[in-house]
Each structure stands twice: as C-alpha cells, then as structure tokens.
Design a protein around this motif. Structure first.
Motif, PDB file in Angstrom:
ATOM      1  N   LYS A 132     -68.786  40.984  13.111  1.00  0.00           N
ATOM      2  CA  LYS A 132     -68.374  39.712  13.708  1.00  0.00           C
ATOM      3  C   LYS A 132     -67.887  38.754  12.635  1.00  0.00           C
ATOM      4  CE  LYS A 132     -70.130  35.964  16.594  1.00  0.00           C
ATOM      5  NZ  LYS A 132     -71.291  35.444  17.310  1.00  0.00           N
ATOM      6  N   LYS A 133     -68.644  38.707  11.551  1.00  0.00           N
ATOM      7  CA  LYS A 133     -68.279  37.824  10.450  1.00  0.00           C
ATOM      8  C   LYS A 133     -66.950  38.234   9.846  1.00  0.00           C
ATOM      9  CE  LYS A 133     -70.147  35.924   6.177  1.00  0.00           C
ATOM     10  NZ  LYS A 133     -71.290  35.942   5.231  1.00  0.00           N
ATOM     11  N   LYS A 134     -66.786  39.547   9.768  1.00  0.00           N
ATOM     12  CA  LYS A 134     -65.542  40.077   9.189  1.00  0.00           C
ATOM     13  C   LYS A 134     -64.363  39.722  10.074  1.00  0.00           C
ATOM     14  CE  LYS A 134     -63.485  44.413   7.591  1.00  0.00           C
ATOM     15  NZ  LYS A 134     -63.694  45.862   7.458  1.00  0.00           N
ATOM     16  N   ILE A 135     -64.608  39.928  11.381  1.00  0.00           N
ATOM     17  CA  ILE A 135     -63.528  39.609  12.329  1.00  0.00           C
ATOM     18  C   ILE A 135     -63.201  38.125  12.293  1.00  0.00           C
ATOM     19  CG2 ILE A 135     -62.951  39.529  14.785  1.00  0.00           C
ATOM     20  CD1 ILE A 135     -64.597  42.144  15.066  1.00  0.00           C
ATOM     21  N   MET A 136     -64.264  37.325  12.269  1.00  0.00           N
ATOM     22  CA  MET A 136     -64.068  35.884  12.234  1.00  0.00           C
ATOM     23  C   MET A 136     -63.331  35.446  10.963  1.00  0.00           C
ATOM     24  SD  MET A 136     -65.154  34.456  14.986  1.00  0.00           S
ATOM     25  CE  MET A 136     -65.344  32.756  14.485  1.00  0.00           C
ATOM     26  N   SER A 137     -63.722  36.086   9.895  1.00  0.00           N
ATOM     27  CA  SER A 137     -63.077  35.745   8.621  1.00  0.00           C
ATOM     28  C   SER A 137     -61.614  36.127   8.646  1.00  0.00           C
ATOM     29  CB  SER A 137     -63.813  36.458   7.477  1.00  0.00           C
ATOM     30  OG  SER A 137     -63.179  36.214   6.250  1.00  0.00           O
ATOM     31  N   LYS A 138     -61.355  37.276   9.238  1.00  0.00           N
ATOM     32  CA  LYS A 138     -59.976  37.742   9.325  1.00  0.00           C
ATOM     33  C   LYS A 138     -59.173  36.826  10.238  1.00  0.00           C
ATOM     34  CE  LYS A 138     -57.210  41.837  10.315  1.00  0.00           C
ATOM     35  NZ  LYS A 138     -57.232  43.229  10.741  1.00  0.00           N
ATOM     36  N   ALA A 139     -59.856  36.454  11.352  1.00  0.00           N
ATOM     37  CA  ALA A 139     -59.171  35.563  12.290  1.00  0.00           C
ATOM     38  C   ALA A 139     -58.876  34.217  11.632  1.00  0.00           C
ATOM     39  CB  ALA A 139     -60.013  35.371  13.536  1.00  0.00           C
ATOM     40  N   GLU A 140     -59.848  33.760  10.882  1.00  0.00           N
ATOM     41  CA  GLU A 140     -59.663  32.479  10.194  1.00  0.00           C
ATOM     42  C   GLU A 140     -58.511  32.566   9.191  1.00  0.00           C
ATOM     43  OE1 GLU A 140     -63.421  31.646   8.502  1.00  0.00           O
ATOM     44  OE2 GLU A 140     -64.346  30.936  10.379  1.00  0.00           O
ATOM     45  N   ASN A 141     -58.480  33.686   8.523  1.00  0.00           N
ATOM     46  CA  ASN A 141     -57.395  33.887   7.545  1.00  0.00           C
ATOM     47  C   ASN A 141     -56.040  33.936   8.246  1.00  0.00           C
ATOM     48  OD1 ASN A 141     -59.112  33.914   5.349  1.00  0.00           O
ATOM     49  ND2 ASN A 141     -59.350  36.144   5.366  1.00  0.00           N
ATOM     50  N   GLU A 142     -56.054  34.647   9.386  1.00  0.00           N
ATOM     51  CA  GLU A 142     -54.802  34.754  10.142  1.00  0.00           C
ATOM     52  C   GLU A 142     -54.371  33.385  10.636  1.00  0.00           C
ATOM     53  OE1 GLU A 142     -52.688  37.193  10.757  1.00  0.00           O
ATOM     54  OE2 GLU A 142     -53.854  38.578   9.512  1.00  0.00           O
ATOM     55  N   ILE A 143     -55.373  32.643  11.142  1.00  0.00           N
ATOM     56  CA  ILE A 143     -55.050  31.294  11.637  1.00  0.00           C
ATOM     57  C   ILE A 143     -54.550  30.429  10.483  1.00  0.00           C
ATOM     58  CG2 ILE A 143     -56.077  29.179  12.571  1.00  0.00           C
ATOM     59  CD1 ILE A 143     -57.903  31.038  14.234  1.00  0.00           C
ATOM     60  N   MET A 144     -55.191  30.553   9.354  1.00  0.00           N
ATOM     61  CA  MET A 144     -54.805  29.759   8.183  1.00  0.00           C
ATOM     62  C   MET A 144     -53.395  30.130   7.724  1.00  0.00           C
ATOM     63  SD  MET A 144     -56.872  29.250   4.643  1.00  0.00           S
ATOM     64  CE  MET A 144     -58.213  28.559   5.533  1.00  0.00           C
ATOM     65  N   ASN A 145     -53.178  31.446   7.675  1.00  0.00           N
ATOM     66  CA  ASN A 145     -51.849  31.918   7.247  1.00  0.00           C
ATOM     67  C   ASN A 145     -50.780  31.444   8.241  1.00  0.00           C
ATOM     68  OD1 ASN A 145     -52.825  33.166   4.963  1.00  0.00           O
ATOM     69  ND2 ASN A 145     -53.108  35.160   5.985  1.00  0.00           N
ATOM     70  N   LEU A 146     -51.149  31.506   9.526  1.00  0.00           N
ATOM     71  CA  LEU A 146     -50.204  31.088  10.564  1.00  0.00           C
ATOM     72  C   LEU A 146     -49.915  29.607  10.418  1.00  0.00           C
ATOM     73  CD1 LEU A 146     -48.564  31.737  13.093  1.00  0.00           C
ATOM     74  CD2 LEU A 146     -50.641  31.302  14.437  1.00  0.00           C
ATOM     75  N   GLY A 147     -50.987  28.859  10.104  1.00  0.00           N
ATOM     76  CA  GLY A 147     -50.815  27.425   9.944  1.00  0.00           C
ATOM     77  C   GLY A 147     -49.948  27.101   8.729  1.00  0.00           C
ATOM     78  N   ILE A 148     -50.148  27.798   7.674  1.00  0.00           N
ATOM     79  CA  ILE A 148     -49.357  27.581   6.449  1.00  0.00           C
ATOM     80  C   ILE A 148     -47.906  27.898   6.725  1.00  0.00           C
ATOM     81  CG2 ILE A 148     -48.950  28.425   4.109  1.00  0.00           C
ATOM     82  CD1 ILE A 148     -52.009  28.775   3.867  1.00  0.00           C
ATOM     83  N   ARG A 149     -47.643  29.009   7.406  1.00  0.00           N
ATOM     84  CA  ARG A 149     -46.249  29.383   7.675  1.00  0.00           C
ATOM     85  C   ARG A 149     -45.606  28.350   8.594  1.00  0.00           C
ATOM     86  NH1 ARG A 149     -48.475  34.609   8.036  1.00  0.00           N
ATOM     87  NH2 ARG A 149     -48.519  34.463  10.329  1.00  0.00           N
ATOM     88  N   SER A 150     -46.429  27.879   9.570  1.00  0.00           N
ATOM     89  CA  SER A 150     -45.863  26.873  10.486  1.00  0.00           C
ATOM     90  C   SER A 150     -45.573  25.577   9.745  1.00  0.00           C
ATOM     91  CB  SER A 150     -46.853  26.605  11.636  1.00  0.00           C
ATOM     92  OG  SER A 150     -47.024  27.749  12.401  1.00  0.00           O
ATOM     93  N   ALA A 151     -46.454  25.227   8.836  1.00  0.00           N
ATOM     94  CA  ALA A 151     -46.259  24.000   8.069  1.00  0.00           C
ATOM     95  C   ALA A 151     -45.043  24.104   7.161  1.00  0.00           C
ATOM     96  CB  ALA A 151     -47.512  23.698   7.254  1.00  0.00           C
ATOM     97  N   LYS A 152     -44.865  25.209   6.552  1.00  0.00           N
ATOM     98  CA  LYS A 152     -43.720  25.437   5.659  1.00  0.00           C
ATOM     99  C   LYS A 152     -42.416  25.336   6.460  1.00  0.00           C
ATOM    100  CE  LYS A 152     -45.806  28.259   2.032  1.00  0.00           C
ATOM    101  NZ  LYS A 152     -45.816  29.576   1.385  1.00  0.00           N
ATOM    102  N   LYS A 153     -42.489  25.964   7.613  1.00  0.00           N
ATOM    103  CA  LYS A 153     -41.284  25.976   8.449  1.00  0.00           C
ATOM    104  C   LYS A 153     -40.966  24.564   8.920  1.00  0.00           C
ATOM    105  CE  LYS A 153     -39.313  28.238  12.517  1.00  0.00           C
ATOM    106  NZ  LYS A 153     -39.546  29.171  13.603  1.00  0.00           N
TER     107      LYS A 153
END
Length: 499
Positions: A471-492
C-alpha cells in the motif's frame, strides 16, 4: 463314673453325689486354688459324659488332660475307691481328637475372618474404640466391593487399601484417620508375630466334627493350649469364638435328656480380664442362649469372683474346691463363695471352703426339677484314665490316625481380597495412567493449539505488513505520479504563459 445314667461325681459320707445329664446344659462352675483337684473333677465329669455318648470340648492348658488316652493305675487308686465303698470301677482310656492352633500337636483350627464377630476380632487385636470404628468401615468397604476377607493377609490388604483411599471414603463411610489405620496395621503385625495368622483361613472348622462318637463313646475334642496360653487375650477370645460358633451353627433343640456337647473353658478368668462391657454382654448372651442348642458350658477357674455376676448367675451346677484366703479381698471372696450355695445346716461352708483337703469339694447341683440341691462336702472320685501326661508319640499316633485326619491339615487359599485387590490396584493404576495420558494429551493439544494460534497471528501480522508495504509503495508511486503530472502541467502552463 457313669452310674444309672447319672454322672457319679463322689460321696458325701454315705450319700452319692451325682450330676443329672439333662441338667448339664444349665452350665457349671469348677473353682478352686491350684492343686486342689479341679483337673480331677473335670476329668471325672468328661469321662462320664463320654461314656454317656456325649462329646466334649476341653481346653488343655497344662497338657495333663492328654492322659485320657491311657488307662489309669487301678492299684494306685484302689485305696481311695475302697474308702468310698465304690465297686465296679475299672480303669480305661477314652477316644480323643487333638486340635492345635499352632498345628504341632493336633488338627489345625481355622476361622474365616469375615465370619468372626467384629467385637471378638477387636478383642483379639486389642483395638481402641476409634480403631474398632475404622475396622467396621473396612469390613463394610469389603462387603460393598464384594471382596472376601478369608485370612490375615486379606485383612491386611483391605486395611492398606482403605488407608490409601481414606480421603475418598470419608463422605460415604465416615472419618478414616491415618493414625487408626496405622494402629490396626501394627496390631495385625503383632498378631502375625504371635502366629495368630494361623487361626485364619480355610478350611474352617466344621462343628459336626466335634459331635462324633467312637465305639459308642463321645469324642473328647481336646485343644492343645500350652503354647496358645502364652498369649492370654488370643487364648480367651479364640475359645469364646469356638463357643460362639457352636451357638451360631447348632439348631435349636430345647431341653434334651442329655446335652449334645459340653464345653470346658479352663482358666476362664482370662476371658473377663479387662473385657469391655460390650464383650461381657456378649458372653452373657451366649451363655444364656447356647443351652437351647443343647450345649453345656463349664467355667474352670480359681475363684468364683473371677467370673462376673451376670455370668455366674447362669452357672447352676457348682463344684467348689478349697480356696486360699490371706488378704481381706480373698477372705471376702471365700465368704461370697460359701454364701452362694444352698445352705446345709450340718456344714460350716465358710470354714470348710478354706480347709478342705485336695480331692474334696463343696458340691451343689440341680435336681430333677431344676432346683439347686443343698451343698454337700463331697469326696471326689478318681478318674478312670491316667493323670499322667500321655507320651508324645502316642498323642501323635492318635492324631494322625483318627477319623478326621487330613481334612484340615492342608491350607486352601482361594482368590479373595488379597488377590482381588491386586487386580483392583492394577485397574486403578491403568485408569490413573489413562487419566494422566488424557491430561497430558489435553495439555499437548492446548500447547499445539497455542503454538498454531501464535503462528497464525505471526502470519497475519506478516501479511498485514506486506499489505502495508504494498500500500505504501502504491501510495508512494501514486504520489510520485501525481507530482510528476503536476510538474508537467505546471511547465506546460508556464510555457504557454510566456509565449
């Protein structure tokens, strides 16, 4: 001497003094100091009874009654016979069966323990009241368990068993103290050391063997008591058991022309020494009631004062040899003995009773109507048999060639409490072992269940940790994905903003 079907005992002057056979079951007393002629009197009566066809039981304490086997010395007694004007007197021998508790000089005599009155067994063992109560419990337990107590080892086994299970028996039977159990065991050991264990077992005495005749004469059943007499309580209680056995086993016959058997109890005072009231009451009961079974009882002792009044009152035929009177108590006893007779105005009984010669006696017996005759100063006849102790080889030959030899000589030891309790003990041990195994199995099962529960708990915890890790791994991955998605959206967004 038997004369006109009467027991001719002796002469008072020219008058014959005789016992009437049909009054013999009214019992009697032969008393007198040592050496005054009691044994001669006993022999004269027993010989006459034998000639009449009446068997007797005689306790031989000194061994001098064995001379019944041998004719007397006619020449040695002729002078006394002449002085009494007695003719037609011929010496002779009599048929004798010898019995011996110790099995050395006669047939064994055995009792079955469970058939003996507990009061008598208590007396033999000299038990306290508390120990007697526990002994009664032991017999009741044996009865409830359907166990036979035949001999001493059976009784010892029962005592041990009840002692081992005392805590389990208190509620049903009453308190069984370890002290009483230990006391009874010690008394049984003492009895065994006295060889009293020889008294118990099988085959037990058959009373019918005491009622035999030989050549028309009643058998004299003679109990060798020289060794037994060394243990006074065993001696006296053993003889009382024999008398009680006659009472218990013989049928009611009422008054007969002559008794079925006459019992001579020598040294009778031993029976009453330190006897508890319950035992004295039993003796009185036996003496009162046994006469209806056709049994006569003669107590032989030094002084009438040796016999309790309740018993003395049942002894209607009185033969009193000389008494010694030196102390105030002895003087009182002689006066009481003299006063107990129906008075003869021609005699000074109190004076005579201390001054009679050996072979003389004051005699008062029952007449044809059952009333006591006036007392007579009587010169006692000599016996027809020898007054000497019979040779040992003759006694042994008599014993080993009589009609009942072989019937009692071999012990029979059936399975009884001793053997059965071994089976009970083995069964109890098997049940105890099964119970121990059941408890052990339950403990092991509980232990295994606890171990399995611990292992299951550990596995659940492991699985939970794994789930938490994933669960922690999934959450961490999800958080990373969300963070990465947020960074890409911000850059764009910035890129579009600054175009």
């Amino acid at each position: 001497m038997l004369k006109d079907n009467l027991i001719f005992l002796g002469k008072a002057g020219d008058k014959e003094v005789s016992l009437i056979p049909r009054q013999m079951n009214r019992h009697g007393l032969i008393a007198g100091a040592s050496g005054t002629g009691k044994t001669v009197t006993l022999k004269v009566i027993a010989e006459s009874l034998s000639e009449l066809g009446v068997p007797t039981f005689i306790a031989d304490v000194k061994g001098d009654l064995t001379g019944m086997l041998v004719p007397g010395n006619q020449e040695g007694i002729q002078g006394r016979l002449d002085s009494m004007g007695v003719t037609d007197f011929e010496v002779r021998k009599y048929p004798v069966h010898f019995f011996d508790l110790y099995r050395k000089q006669g047939h064994p005599v055995r009792a079955v323990v469970q058939d003996m009155d507990p009061l008598l067994l208590t007396r033999i063992l000299d038990l306290t009241d508390a120990q007697q109560g526990v002994l009664n419990i032991i017999f009741r337990v044996a009865k409830d368990m359907e166990l036979d107590i035949i001999d001493l080892k059976d009784l010892q086994a029962m005592v041990t068993y009840v002692g081992e299970h005392s805590s389990d028996m208190t509620v049903k039977y009453g308190n069984v103290s370890k002290q009483s159990i230990g006391g009874i065991q010690r008394k049984l050991l003492e009895l065994e050391n006295q060889q009293g264990d020889l008294m118990f077992g099988m085959p037990q005495l058959n009373i019918d063997d005491w009622l035999e005749k030989e050549g028309g004469c009643g058998i004299m059943n003679m109990m060798e008591c020289e060794e037994l007499f060394q243990h006074p309580m065993l001696y006296s209680t053993f003889l009382l058991w024999l008398l009680d056995k006659l009472y218990q086993e013989l049928p009611e016959v009422g008054d007969l022309d002559k008794p079925k058997i006459v019992f001579f109890f020598d040294e009778a005072h031993l029976l009453f020494n330190n006897a508890p009231r319950a035992l004295q009451d039993k003796i009185v009961q036996i003496v009162k009631l046994v006469r209806s079974k056709g049994v006569g009882v003669f107590f032989v002792t030094q002084s009438p004062s040796d016999i309790p009044n309740d018993v003395l009152a049942q002894l209607s035929n009185r033969i009193q040899h000389s008494l010694r009177a030196y102390t105030p108590a002895e003087i009182k006893a002689t006066k009481q003995a003299a006063d107990s007779f129906r008075d003869n105005p021609d005699l000074d009984e109190a004076e005579l009773i201390t001054n009679m010669k050996t072979g003389y006696a004051l005699v008062s017996v029952l007449d044809e109507d059952g009333a006591p005759t006036i007392v007579q100063h009587t010169k006692i006849l000599p016996p027809k048999s020898s007054m000497e102790i019979a040779p040992e080889e003759l006694r042994e030959r008599c014993w080993k060639n009589d009609s009942i030899y072989g019937k009692y000589e071999r012990d029979i030891d059936p399975d009884s409490a001793y053997e059965d309790l071994e089976n009970v003990r083995q069964q109890e041990e098997a049940e105890a072992e099964a119970e121990r195994q059941r408890i052990a199995d339950e403990k092991q099962a509980a232990k295994d269940a606890a171990a399995a529960e611990r292992e299951a708990k550990k596995e659940a915890e492991r699985q939970q940790r794994e789930k938490d890790r994933l669960k922690k791994k999934i959450m961490s991955k999800a958080e990373n994905e969300i963070m990465n998605l947020g960074i890409r959206s911000a850059k764009k967004f910035l890129k579009n903003l600054f175009k």
